[in-house]
Design a protein around this motif. Structure first.
Motif, PDB file in Angstrom:
ATOM      1  N   ARG A   1     -51.748  13.508 -50.258  1.00  0.00           N
ATOM      2  CA  ARG A   1     -50.799  13.600 -51.380  1.00  0.00           C
ATOM      3  C   ARG A   1     -49.366  13.551 -50.885  1.00  0.00           C
ATOM      4  O   ARG A   1     -48.520  12.886 -51.475  1.00  0.00           O
ATOM      5  CB  ARG A   1     -51.042  14.880 -52.181  1.00  0.00           C
ATOM      6  CG  ARG A   1     -52.178  14.755 -53.176  1.00  0.00           C
ATOM      7  CD  ARG A   1     -52.163  15.866 -54.206  1.00  0.00           C
ATOM      8  NE  ARG A   1     -52.172  17.198 -53.626  1.00  0.00           N
ATOM      9  CZ  ARG A   1     -53.261  17.904 -53.350  1.00  0.00           C
ATOM     10  NH1 ARG A   1     -54.449  17.399 -53.603  1.00  0.00           N
ATOM     11  NH2 ARG A   1     -53.187  19.101 -52.826  1.00  0.00           N
ATOM     12  N   LYS A   2     -49.094  14.247 -49.786  1.00  0.00           N
ATOM     13  CA  LYS A   2     -47.737  14.254 -49.223  1.00  0.00           C
ATOM     14  C   LYS A   2     -47.356  12.865 -48.713  1.00  0.00           C
ATOM     15  O   LYS A   2     -46.231  12.420 -48.888  1.00  0.00           O
ATOM     16  CB  LYS A   2     -47.613  15.288 -48.106  1.00  0.00           C
ATOM     17  CG  LYS A   2     -47.555  16.704 -48.611  1.00  0.00           C
ATOM     18  CD  LYS A   2     -47.369  17.684 -47.483  1.00  0.00           C
ATOM     19  CE  LYS A   2     -47.308  19.105 -48.016  1.00  0.00           C
ATOM     20  NZ  LYS A   2     -47.134  20.086 -46.956  1.00  0.00           N
TER      21      LYS A   2
ATOM     22  N   GLN B   1     -48.560  10.008 -49.806  1.00  0.00           N
ATOM     23  CA  GLN B   1     -48.360   9.153 -50.979  1.00  0.00           C
ATOM     24  C   GLN B   1     -47.020   9.444 -51.644  1.00  0.00           C
ATOM     25  O   GLN B   1     -46.317   8.526 -52.042  1.00  0.00           O
ATOM     26  CB  GLN B   1     -49.502   9.341 -51.994  1.00  0.00           C
ATOM     27  CG  GLN B   1     -49.407   8.393 -53.166  1.00  0.00           C
ATOM     28  CD  GLN B   1     -49.418   6.934 -52.755  1.00  0.00           C
ATOM     29  OE1 GLN B   1     -50.317   6.507 -52.049  1.00  0.00           O
ATOM     30  NE2 GLN B   1     -48.432   6.174 -53.173  1.00  0.00           N
ATOM     31  N   ALA B   2     -46.661  10.717 -51.746  1.00  0.00           N
ATOM     32  CA  ALA B   2     -45.374  11.089 -52.345  1.00  0.00           C
ATOM     33  C   ALA B   2     -44.224  10.516 -51.526  1.00  0.00           C
ATOM     34  O   ALA B   2     -43.245  10.010 -52.078  1.00  0.00           O
ATOM     35  CB  ALA B   2     -45.256  12.605 -52.454  1.00  0.00           C
ATOM     36  N   ARG B   3     -44.334  10.565 -50.212  1.00  0.00           N
ATOM     37  CA  ARG B   3     -43.310  10.010 -49.316  1.00  0.00           C
ATOM     38  C   ARG B   3     -43.204   8.495 -49.498  1.00  0.00           C
ATOM     39  O   ARG B   3     -42.114   7.936 -49.595  1.00  0.00           O
ATOM     40  CB  ARG B   3     -43.650  10.366 -47.862  1.00  0.00           C
ATOM     41  CG  ARG B   3     -42.467  10.774 -47.042  1.00  0.00           C
ATOM     42  CD  ARG B   3     -42.775  11.193 -45.611  1.00  0.00           C
ATOM     43  NE  ARG B   3     -44.147  11.344 -45.189  1.00  0.00           N
ATOM     44  CZ  ARG B   3     -44.818  12.507 -45.159  1.00  0.00           C
ATOM     45  NH1 ARG B   3     -44.247  13.616 -45.537  1.00  0.00           N
ATOM     46  NH2 ARG B   3     -46.057  12.548 -44.738  1.00  0.00           N
TER      47      ARG B   3
ATOM     48  N   ASP C   1     -44.072   6.802 -52.152  1.00  0.00           N
ATOM     49  CA  ASP C   1     -43.501   6.555 -53.483  1.00  0.00           C
ATOM     50  C   ASP C   1     -41.984   6.724 -53.470  1.00  0.00           C
ATOM     51  O   ASP C   1     -41.261   5.935 -54.075  1.00  0.00           O
ATOM     52  CB  ASP C   1     -44.103   7.508 -54.521  1.00  0.00           C
ATOM     53  CG  ASP C   1     -45.525   7.139 -54.912  1.00  0.00           C
ATOM     54  OD1 ASP C   1     -45.979   6.027 -54.592  1.00  0.00           O
ATOM     55  OD2 ASP C   1     -46.184   7.993 -55.548  1.00  0.00           O
ATOM     56  N   ARG C   2     -41.488   7.745 -52.775  1.00  0.00           N
ATOM     57  CA  ARG C   2     -40.034   7.959 -52.693  1.00  0.00           C
ATOM     58  C   ARG C   2     -39.349   6.792 -51.999  1.00  0.00           C
ATOM     59  O   ARG C   2     -38.291   6.332 -52.429  1.00  0.00           O
ATOM     60  CB  ARG C   2     -39.716   9.279 -51.974  1.00  0.00           C
ATOM     61  CG  ARG C   2     -39.860  10.504 -52.864  1.00  0.00           C
ATOM     62  CD  ARG C   2     -39.268  11.744 -52.227  1.00  0.00           C
ATOM     63  NE  ARG C   2     -39.857  12.084 -50.950  1.00  0.00           N
ATOM     64  CZ  ARG C   2     -40.965  12.821 -50.789  1.00  0.00           C
ATOM     65  NH1 ARG C   2     -41.598  13.303 -51.838  1.00  0.00           N
ATOM     66  NH2 ARG C   2     -41.418  13.095 -49.591  1.00  0.00           N
TER      67      ARG C   2
ATOM     68  N   HIS D   1     -38.246   7.811 -62.234  1.00  0.00           N
ATOM     69  CA  HIS D   1     -38.773   8.870 -61.361  1.00  0.00           C
ATOM     70  C   HIS D   1     -40.028   9.514 -61.963  1.00  0.00           C
ATOM     71  O   HIS D   1     -41.061   9.634 -61.300  1.00  0.00           O
ATOM     72  CB  HIS D   1     -37.690   9.930 -61.131  1.00  0.00           C
ATOM     73  CG  HIS D   1     -38.173  11.172 -60.476  1.00  0.00           C
ATOM     74  ND1 HIS D   1     -38.349  11.272 -59.114  1.00  0.00           N
ATOM     75  CD2 HIS D   1     -38.545  12.362 -61.004  1.00  0.00           C
ATOM     76  CE1 HIS D   1     -38.801  12.487 -58.825  1.00  0.00           C
ATOM     77  NE2 HIS D   1     -38.922  13.155 -59.951  1.00  0.00           N
TER      78      HIS D   1
ATOM     79  N   LYS E   1     -44.048   9.611 -60.857  1.00  0.00           N
ATOM     80  CA  LYS E   1     -44.680  10.927 -60.679  1.00  0.00           C
ATOM     81  C   LYS E   1     -45.925  11.062 -61.564  1.00  0.00           C
ATOM     82  O   LYS E   1     -46.955  11.579 -61.133  1.00  0.00           O
ATOM     83  CB  LYS E   1     -43.653  12.002 -61.042  1.00  0.00           C
ATOM     84  CG  LYS E   1     -43.725  13.227 -60.219  1.00  0.00           C
ATOM     85  CD  LYS E   1     -42.565  14.150 -60.510  1.00  0.00           C
ATOM     86  CE  LYS E   1     -42.935  15.494 -59.949  1.00  0.00           C
ATOM     87  NZ  LYS E   1     -41.890  16.467 -60.025  1.00  0.00           N
TER      88      LYS E   1
ATOM     89  N   ARG F   1     -48.792   8.981 -60.170  1.00  0.00           N
ATOM     90  CA  ARG F   1     -49.402   9.655 -59.022  1.00  0.00           C
ATOM     91  C   ARG F   1     -50.254  10.842 -59.479  1.00  0.00           C
ATOM     92  O   ARG F   1     -51.381  11.024 -59.022  1.00  0.00           O
ATOM     93  CB  ARG F   1     -48.329  10.101 -58.030  1.00  0.00           C
ATOM     94  CG  ARG F   1     -48.915  10.631 -56.725  1.00  0.00           C
ATOM     95  CD  ARG F   1     -47.891  10.916 -55.642  1.00  0.00           C
ATOM     96  NE  ARG F   1     -46.868  11.843 -56.057  1.00  0.00           N
ATOM     97  CZ  ARG F   1     -45.567  11.557 -56.227  1.00  0.00           C
ATOM     98  NH1 ARG F   1     -45.128  10.342 -56.008  1.00  0.00           N
ATOM     99  NH2 ARG F   1     -44.713  12.466 -56.599  1.00  0.00           N
TER     100      ARG F   1
END
Length: 169
Positions: A7-8, A10-12, A14-15, A54, A58, A61
């Protein structure tokens, strides 16, 4: 543990995709001009559009939806690219703002950017269900439609914690 790491990661990712996709759009003179236009409450059209982008990513995800995130971001940033002060009725573009601004925004976006069919659908149909006959066709359009309603509520009730610079950091 691996799930958290995934998850981290993927979040990175995505950012980073968000930054790369938004950068050329927000540098454009006409997009910059939306900083001077108020959307809801005390939020500019610029900040609102970035917030919608944004929260759309989110939401995708969180729901684990496969989608074209680049088109999702571009469509969201340009969804309110109507380029007039909608609070003044004398310059309301193609008709009553709530119903007509998606058409005005899509015309403006096409004038200044190359858009794919998903991006165009996002812009033209983000006001559903107000625009009853303009039903979103793609999941990216549905995501922006939902994120737009969420951000509009936050802004109208002054619950947002973002401004013109929040999503560009």
């Amino acid at each position: 543990m691996a799930n958290t790491a995934t998850r981290k990661t993927q979040a990175r990712a995505d950012r980073e995709l968000f930054r790369q996709t938004v950068r050329p759009l927000v540098r454009h003179e006409r997009v910059q001009s939306t900083r001077s236009l108020t959307q809801h409450g005390n939020v500019s059209v610029f900040a609102h559009s970035l917030a919608v982008a944004h929260y759309s990513v989110k939401l995708a995800r969180a729901l684990k939806l496969e989608c074209d995130k680049r088109s999702l971001i571009r469509g969201a940033v340009l969804h309110d690219f109507f380029l007039y002060d909608w609070h003044k009725m004398h310059n309301a573009g193609d008709g009553l703002h709530g119903f007509a601004h998606p058409t005005t925004a899509s015309k403006n976006a096409l004038r200044h950017f190359r858009l794919n069919k998903r991006e165009l659908d996002i812009i033209r149909k983000h006001m559903w269900p107000l625009t009853l006959t303009k039903i979103p066709r793609y999941r990216e359009s549905w995501l922006v439609c939902a994120a737009d309603k969420y951000c509009s509520l936050l802004e109208t009730f002054h619950l947002n914690k973002y401004d013109d610079h929040t999503f560009l950091k």
